[in-house]
Design an enzyme around this catalytic site. Structure first.
Site, PDB file in Angstrom:
ATOM      1  N   GLY A 226       0.819  -1.218   0.000  1.00  0.00           N
ATOM      2  CA  GLY A 226       0.000   0.000   0.000  1.00  0.00           C
ATOM      3  C   GLY A 226       0.849   1.262   0.000  1.00  0.00           C
TER       4      GLY A 226
ATOM      5  N   ASP B  58       1.843  -2.450  -4.404  1.00  0.00           N
ATOM      6  CA  ASP B  58       0.574  -1.710  -4.358  1.00  0.00           C
ATOM      7  C   ASP B  58      -0.231  -2.027  -5.614  1.00  0.00           C
ATOM      8  OD1 ASP B  58      -0.301   1.276  -2.854  1.00  0.00           O
ATOM      9  OD2 ASP B  58      -1.350   0.612  -4.660  1.00  0.00           O
TER      10      ASP B  58
ATOM     11  N   THR C  99      -5.154   1.127  -6.784  1.00  0.00           N
ATOM     12  CA  THR C  99      -6.602   1.331  -6.909  1.00  0.00           C
ATOM     13  C   THR C  99      -6.849   2.843  -6.889  1.00  0.00           C
ATOM     14  OG1 THR C  99      -6.860   1.170  -4.534  1.00  0.00           O
ATOM     15  CG2 THR C  99      -7.176  -0.863  -5.801  1.00  0.00           C
TER      16      THR C  99
ATOM     17  N   THR D 201      -6.612   0.438  12.967  1.00  0.00           N
ATOM     18  CA  THR D 201      -7.342   1.656  13.324  1.00  0.00           C
ATOM     19  C   THR D 201      -8.007   1.582  14.706  1.00  0.00           C
ATOM     20  OG1 THR D 201      -9.345   2.879  12.703  1.00  0.00           O
ATOM     21  CG2 THR D 201      -9.260   0.612  12.010  1.00  0.00           C
ATOM     22  N   ASP D 202      -8.239   2.747  15.284  1.00  0.00           N
ATOM     23  CA  ASP D 202      -8.977   2.804  16.561  1.00  0.00           C
ATOM     24  C   ASP D 202     -10.448   2.415  16.361  1.00  0.00           C
ATOM     25  OD1 ASP D 202      -9.805   5.090  15.180  1.00  0.00           O
ATOM     26  OD2 ASP D 202      -9.247   6.508  16.758  1.00  0.00           O
ATOM     27  N   GLU D 203     -10.893   2.382  15.098  1.00  0.00           N
ATOM     28  CA  GLU D 203     -12.317   2.106  14.841  1.00  0.00           C
ATOM     29  C   GLU D 203     -12.717   0.686  15.211  1.00  0.00           C
ATOM     30  OE1 GLU D 203     -13.878   3.853  11.261  1.00  0.00           O
ATOM     31  OE2 GLU D 203     -12.277   5.338  11.239  1.00  0.00           O
TER      32      GLU D 203
ATOM     33  N   TYR E  81     -16.202  -1.482   7.247  1.00  0.00           N
ATOM     34  CA  TYR E  81     -14.767  -1.177   7.242  1.00  0.00           C
ATOM     35  C   TYR E  81     -14.108  -1.652   8.541  1.00  0.00           C
ATOM     36  CZ  TYR E  81     -10.613   1.526   8.367  1.00  0.00           C
ATOM     37  OH  TYR E  81      -9.364   1.885   8.804  1.00  0.00           O
TER      38      TYR E  81
ATOM     39  N   LYS F  17     -11.273  -4.653   9.373  1.00  0.00           N
ATOM     40  CA  LYS F  17      -9.966  -4.435  10.027  1.00  0.00           C
ATOM     41  C   LYS F  17      -9.870  -5.262  11.316  1.00  0.00           C
ATOM     42  CE  LYS F  17      -7.003  -1.976   8.894  1.00  0.00           C
ATOM     43  NZ  LYS F  17      -5.850  -2.325   7.987  1.00  0.00           N
TER      44      LYS F  17
END
Ligand code: TYD
Length: 334
Positions: free
Chosen positions: A7, A33, A36, A124-126, A148, A152
């Site tokens: 990426g 990568d 996209t 991620t914190d998500e 999403y 993750k």
């Protein structure tokens, strides 16, 4: 030292490629990568002929393409490749499962087979879900609420399972929201900056009181570098700054930096399942590895606005093609 950075044409990945080549004389970076919509080799134009840099176009879920690189020897694998935009995951979750889950799994398999000695998963914190009060630490349970963050979270669980089951030396990092130069203009900060610089309005979801924690690119690069070198295999590290603001406050700062006023704000229908607040405890990274952020949010924001102001052609190229269709569709769905 050979680093496989997946990426590397995206926002955070390309910042890290640049950081590593500048910081060290003895690292070789292989940027893998798929290019996209959000990948852009323009971000790396100044180093494309660098003797210690190679670009390989490929999908991280393609085992043969991944093994082609990993079998030649990799000392460190940094997985930045991901689908990252929540709104897109609400419209087309499949790509998120493909890249984030199957892609990570393919990398873990290759790391296991060829005994890659260090692997850092950028996450991620998500995955912790909305945190209405207090902070998420590394022991907080995962409660992802969007396709999403669910993708993750699945990948992060896979990483831990590969450490426990097969001894793959992987570390997982959960970061606050990134911002800075070269970020594709679809997330809050780059989208709003670009719209405001072009004299357009900005769409505020719901009441704009949702809280996000913000980290500048370079601070994140330093954290990943430190974790890659000194982190313990199998561990999780939160990367947070404590700079937490409601979206409306971020927007008002952007209005001031671009010379616009409240008339540029449009309140639109809220995002589905919109997480109200994220807040990270990053004490572990600070006390165990000695990291702390260096960029104050106001300074980082001013630098970011300045970068977009002087890079309008870059923005125009991002905003052509598929971008228009995406926004048209999002607009219809609202
Ligand atoms: P975003 O940048 O998409 O990051 P994330 O959802 O992964 O945290 O969004 C940050 C916050 O800004 C989030 O609360 C949603 C909100 N937002 C808007 O209000 N309008 C927008 O057009 C976008 C893209 C985000």
């Amino acid at each position: 030292m050979r680093i496989l950075l997946t990426g590397g044409a995206g926002f955070m990945g390309s910042n890290m490629v640049q950081y590593l080549l500048k910081q060290y004389d003895d690292v070789e970076v292989i940027n893998f990568d798929l290019l996209t919509y959000a990948g852009n080799l323009e971000n790396l134009a100044d180093i494309q002929d660098h003797p210690r840099y190679t670009f390989v176009k490929g999908d991280i879920a393609d085992a043969r393409a991944v093994e082609d690189v990993v079998s030649k020897g990799v000392d460190l694998l940094l997985n930045y490749a991901a689908e990252t935009h929540v709104d897109r995951s609400l419209m087309d979750p499949r790509a998120f499962l493909h890249t984030n889950v199957y892609g990570t799994h393919t990398l873990l398999e290759a790391a296991k087979k060829y005994e890659v000695p260090r692997f850092v998963q950028i996450s991620t914190d998500e995955v912790y879900g909305a945190v209405m009060e207090g902070e998420s630490d590394e022991k907080s349970p995962f409660e992802p609420r969007s396709p999403y963050s669910a993708s993750k979270a699945a990948a992060d669980h896979l990483c831990h399972s590969y450490h426990i089951s097969f001894g793959v030396p992987v570390m997982v990092t959960h970061s606050a929201n990134f911002y800075g130069p070269y970020q594709f203009p679809e997330k809050l900060i780059p989208l709003f900056v670009c719209n405001l610089l072009e004299g357009k309005t900005v769409p505020i979801y719901g009441d704009g009181q949702q809280i996000r924690e913000w980290i500048f690119t370079q601070d994140h690069c330093r954290a990943i570098d430190l974790i890659a070198q000194k982190g313990n295999a199998g561990e999780t590290y939160n990367i947070g700054t404590g700079e937490r603001l409601p979206n409306l406050e971020v927007t008002r700062k952007l209005l001031a930096l671009t010379g616009r006023d409240d008339a540029s704000m449009v309140f639109v229908k809220d995002r589905r399942g919109h997480d109200r607040r994220y807040a990270l405890c990053s004490q572990k990274l600070r006390s165990e590895l000695g990291w702390k952020p260096q960029m104050a949010f106001d300074d980082g924001l001013a630098q970011t606005v300045e970068w977009y102001r002087t890079n309008q052609p870059w923005v125009a190229r991002c905003r052509s093609g598929e971008y228009q269709q995406y926004y048209q569709r999002q607009y219809q769905e609202r």
